[in-house]
Motif scaffolding. Structure first.
Motif, PDB file in Angstrom:
ATOM      1  N   PRO A  88     -31.652 -69.242   5.306  1.00 27.76           N
ATOM      2  CA  PRO A  88     -31.080 -68.040   5.909  1.00 27.76           C
ATOM      3  C   PRO A  88     -30.542 -67.094   4.836  1.00 27.76           C
ATOM      4  CG  PRO A  88     -29.537 -69.855   6.088  1.00 27.76           C
ATOM      5  CD  PRO A  88     -30.803 -70.412   5.485  1.00 27.76           C
ATOM      6  N   TYR A  89     -30.637 -65.818   5.104  1.00 28.35           N
ATOM      7  CA  TYR A  89     -30.088 -64.815   4.197  1.00 28.35           C
ATOM      8  C   TYR A  89     -28.929 -64.079   4.859  1.00 28.35           C
ATOM      9  CZ  TYR A  89     -34.056 -65.892   1.270  1.00 28.35           C
ATOM     10  OH  TYR A  89     -34.957 -66.555   0.499  1.00 28.35           O
ATOM     11  N   GLY A  90     -29.187 -63.436   5.981  1.00 28.11           N
ATOM     12  CA  GLY A  90     -28.122 -62.722   6.672  1.00 28.11           C
ATOM     13  C   GLY A  90     -27.325 -63.651   7.560  1.00 28.11           C
ATOM     14  N   ASN A  91     -26.119 -63.208   7.938  1.00 29.76           N
ATOM     15  CA  ASN A  91     -25.362 -64.002   8.902  1.00 29.76           C
ATOM     16  C   ASN A  91     -25.907 -63.727  10.307  1.00 29.76           C
ATOM     17  OD1 ASN A  91     -23.881 -61.798  10.183  1.00 29.76           O
ATOM     18  ND2 ASN A  91     -22.497 -61.784   8.419  1.00 29.76           N
ATOM     19  N   LEU A  92     -25.415 -64.454  11.280  1.00 23.56           N
ATOM     20  CA  LEU A  92     -25.953 -64.346  12.637  1.00 23.56           C
ATOM     21  C   LEU A  92     -25.798 -62.932  13.202  1.00 23.56           C
ATOM     22  CD1 LEU A  92     -27.295 -65.815  14.988  1.00 23.56           C
ATOM     23  CD2 LEU A  92     -25.007 -66.438  15.794  1.00 23.56           C
ATOM     24  N   LYS A  93     -24.662 -62.311  12.984  1.00 19.86           N
ATOM     25  CA  LYS A  93     -24.446 -60.951  13.502  1.00 19.86           C
ATOM     26  C   LYS A  93     -25.448 -59.976  12.871  1.00 19.86           C
ATOM     27  CE  LYS A  93     -20.363 -59.312  14.519  1.00 19.86           C
ATOM     28  NZ  LYS A  93     -18.984 -58.760  14.410  1.00 19.86           N
ATOM     29  N   GLN A  94     -25.708 -60.133  11.580  1.00 25.55           N
ATOM     30  CA  GLN A  94     -26.675 -59.269  10.911  1.00 25.55           C
ATOM     31  C   GLN A  94     -28.078 -59.450  11.480  1.00 25.55           C
ATOM     32  OE1 GLN A  94     -25.687 -60.709   6.993  1.00 25.55           O
ATOM     33  NE2 GLN A  94     -24.692 -58.776   6.452  1.00 25.55           N
ATOM     34  N   VAL A  95     -28.449 -60.693  11.749  1.00 26.83           N
ATOM     35  CA  VAL A  95     -29.768 -60.950  12.348  1.00 26.83           C
ATOM     36  C   VAL A  95     -29.842 -60.341  13.737  1.00 26.83           C
ATOM     37  CG1 VAL A  95     -31.335 -62.757  13.196  1.00 26.83           C
ATOM     38  CG2 VAL A  95     -30.226 -63.010  10.964  1.00 26.83           C
TER      39      VAL A  95
END
Length: 146
Positions: A26-33
């Protein structure tokens, strides 16, 4: 000749065993995704209810959005992703996994409808898409997390 064949089979087995494996990271956090993939693409699909696509290019945008929703399931289930509060995404929790998994058939249903360019069918698929999102949000977004 038989020895050569056995050697080739053994060499192929070694080559397969040494092939590099791929582990998603994973790169972005969940909110970013959610804000970069799920939200804008669900908005495209939901907008069909009030503004139908007028041409092939607009229908292709709906097709692309449906694929993105279907793939969101994979993205939000990658182990190691964190939430915006720094806590891990609960990919091992049965309810989270169930909620996330509901995105794939919702996206697939919308994809089928978009491919045949049927506004009513896309409108019908929005129910399963909204339900998939709402079920998870009620537990994991809208409630204070520990």
């Amino acid at each position: 000749m038989r020895t050569l064949a056995l050697f080739l089979v053994a060499a192929a087995a070694v080559a397969v065993a040494q092939a590099p494996s791929y582990t998603p990271r994973p790169y972005g956090n969940l909110k970013q995704v959610m804000r970069s993939v799920a939200l804008p693409n669900s908005d495209i699909i939901l907008a069909i209810q009030s503004k139908p696509p007028k041409n092939d290019m607009e229908w292709q945008a709906v097709v692309n959005a449906a694929v993105a929703i279907e793939e969101t399931y994979n993205l939000i289930m990658i182990p190691g992703r964190i939430r915006s509060n720094g806590q891990p995404v609960p990919v091992q929790a049965a309810d989270y996994a169930k909620f996330a998994a509901a995105l794939a058939p919702a996206g697939r249903d919308c994809l089928k409808a978009a491919l045949v360019k049927n506004q009513d069918a896309v409108t019908n698929c929005t129910d399963s898409l909204s339900q998939a999102c709402d079920n998870c949000h009620k537990v994991y977004r809208d409630q204070p997390q520990k």
